[in-house]
Design a protein around this motif. Structure first.
Motif, PDB file in Angstrom:
ATOM      1  N   ALA A   1     -21.632  42.929  51.091  1.00  0.00           N
ATOM      2  CA  ALA A   1     -20.884  43.644  52.129  1.00  0.00           C
ATOM      3  C   ALA A   1     -19.534  44.156  51.626  1.00  0.00           C
ATOM      4  O   ALA A   1     -18.945  45.062  52.225  1.00  0.00           O
ATOM      5  N   ARG A   2     -19.041  43.604  50.525  1.00  0.00           N
ATOM      6  CA  ARG A   2     -17.701  43.958  50.036  1.00  0.00           C
ATOM      7  C   ARG A   2     -17.702  44.738  48.724  1.00  0.00           C
ATOM      8  O   ARG A   2     -16.679  45.307  48.348  1.00  0.00           O
ATOM      9  N   ALA A   3     -18.803  44.753  48.014  1.00  0.00           N
ATOM     10  CA  ALA A   3     -18.775  45.325  46.664  1.00  0.00           C
ATOM     11  C   ALA A   3     -20.057  46.089  46.353  1.00  0.00           C
ATOM     12  O   ALA A   3     -21.137  45.778  46.879  1.00  0.00           O
ATOM     13  N   PHE A   4     -19.915  47.077  45.473  1.00  0.00           N
ATOM     14  CA  PHE A   4     -21.050  47.856  44.966  1.00  0.00           C
ATOM     15  C   PHE A   4     -20.732  48.161  43.511  1.00  0.00           C
ATOM     16  O   PHE A   4     -19.814  48.931  43.208  1.00  0.00           O
ATOM     17  N   THR A   5     -21.485  47.550  42.595  1.00  0.00           N
ATOM     18  CA  THR A   5     -21.108  47.557  41.187  1.00  0.00           C
ATOM     19  C   THR A   5     -22.270  47.973  40.300  1.00  0.00           C
ATOM     20  O   THR A   5     -23.398  47.487  40.461  1.00  0.00           O
ATOM     21  N   LEU A   6     -21.994  48.867  39.358  1.00  0.00           N
ATOM     22  CA  LEU A   6     -23.007  49.263  38.379  1.00  0.00           C
ATOM     23  C   LEU A   6     -23.303  48.100  37.441  1.00  0.00           C
ATOM     24  O   LEU A   6     -22.396  47.483  36.893  1.00  0.00           O
ATOM     25  N   HIS A   7     -24.583  47.817  37.251  1.00  0.00           N
ATOM     26  CA  HIS A   7     -25.005  46.722  36.378  1.00  0.00           C
ATOM     27  C   HIS A   7     -25.772  47.222  35.155  1.00  0.00           C
ATOM     28  O   HIS A   7     -25.696  46.621  34.080  1.00  0.00           O
ATOM     29  N   GLU A   8     -26.499  48.329  35.300  1.00  0.00           N
ATOM     30  CA  GLU A   8     -27.350  48.837  34.219  1.00  0.00           C
ATOM     31  C   GLU A   8     -27.596  50.320  34.467  1.00  0.00           C
ATOM     32  O   GLU A   8     -27.832  50.735  35.601  1.00  0.00           O
ATOM     33  N   PHE A   9     -27.541  51.136  33.397  1.00  0.00           N
ATOM     34  CA  PHE A   9     -27.709  52.579  33.552  1.00  0.00           C
ATOM     35  C   PHE A   9     -28.803  53.101  32.635  1.00  0.00           C
ATOM     36  O   PHE A   9     -28.817  52.823  31.433  1.00  0.00           O
TER      37      PHE A   9
END
Length: 216
Positions: free
Chosen positions: A190-198
């Motif tokens: 609910a607080r974060a949206f983070t790239l982990h793998e591209f």
């Protein structure tokens, strides 16, 4: 944290009158990716696509049986429309059918579009960016722990650029790197949206798999 796995659609029909359908190779790419995810034990709790045929065909050929949801925000920008408007209504044959010319021209047109140019296009850059954010919110407003989305290269490029807080110009570079059926993974709550793998393609990491690799 939950996972959002965004897949670029498999190879479509470049240069054909109807681009929006998978090639035979595209169906093979999709099947190989679906097999890989199942072997790895990664089963999605929720499936989402845009409304484009190539996105829906990719998901079907991956072999997951649950009925997907649709959100038009995951659709690609209409590059055919941008190129037609830029060239006065008719896309030159070399731009339409020659890959090198097509992508060189597309980069230039995208830069102009991002700066507010290409007047008369069906969609502005601002509208494209806004619908991608709406699509992201739709996919992550969920109790599901593993969300699988099938989208397109430009949408993925913009989603990554937005997550990293980078420039519109960088979105173009990201967009044109995205391989067919590549995996781009985010973690979210609910607080974060983070790239982990591209742009990951472990299913093409063998000599046999490398023969399946495409970008358009």
């Amino acid at each position: 944290m939950a996972e959002l796995l965004v897949i670029r659609h498999a190879q479509a029909s470049f240069g054909a009158d109807d681009y929006d359908k998978l090639s035979p190779l595209g169906h093979q790419q999709s099947q190989v990716l679906g097999d890989l995810l199942r072997k790895a034990g990664w089963e999605p709790d929720r499936l989402v696509t845009g409304t484009l045929t190539r996105q829906k065909e990719t998901l079907r050929s991956m072999g997951f049986e649950a009925v997907p949801e649709e959100h038009p925000g995951w659709n690609e920008y209409d590059f055919h429309d941008l190129l037609r408007v830029k060239h006065g209504g008719v896309i030159p044959d070399m731009v339409q059918h020659d890959r090198k010319t097509h992508f060189r021209t597309l980069k230039s047109v995208l830069r102009e579009w991002q700066k507010g140019g290409i007047e008369g296009a069906a969609e502005t850059w601002a509208a494209f960016s806004a619908r991608l954010e709406a699509a992201r919110a739709f996919a992550t407003d969920t109790a599901a722990r593993r969300v699988l989305v099938v989208s397109s290269g430009g949408a993925i490029g913009q989603l990554v650029a937005s997550a990293l807080g980078t420039t519109p110009e960088q979105m173009i570079a990201l967009n044109l790197q995205v391989k067919n059926t590549s995996m781009t993974r985010f973690v979210f709550n609910a607080r974060a949206f983070t790239l982990h793998e591209f742009n990951s393609t472990p299913h093409f990491a063998t000599p046999e798999g490398a023969e399946l690799l495409t970008y358009s």
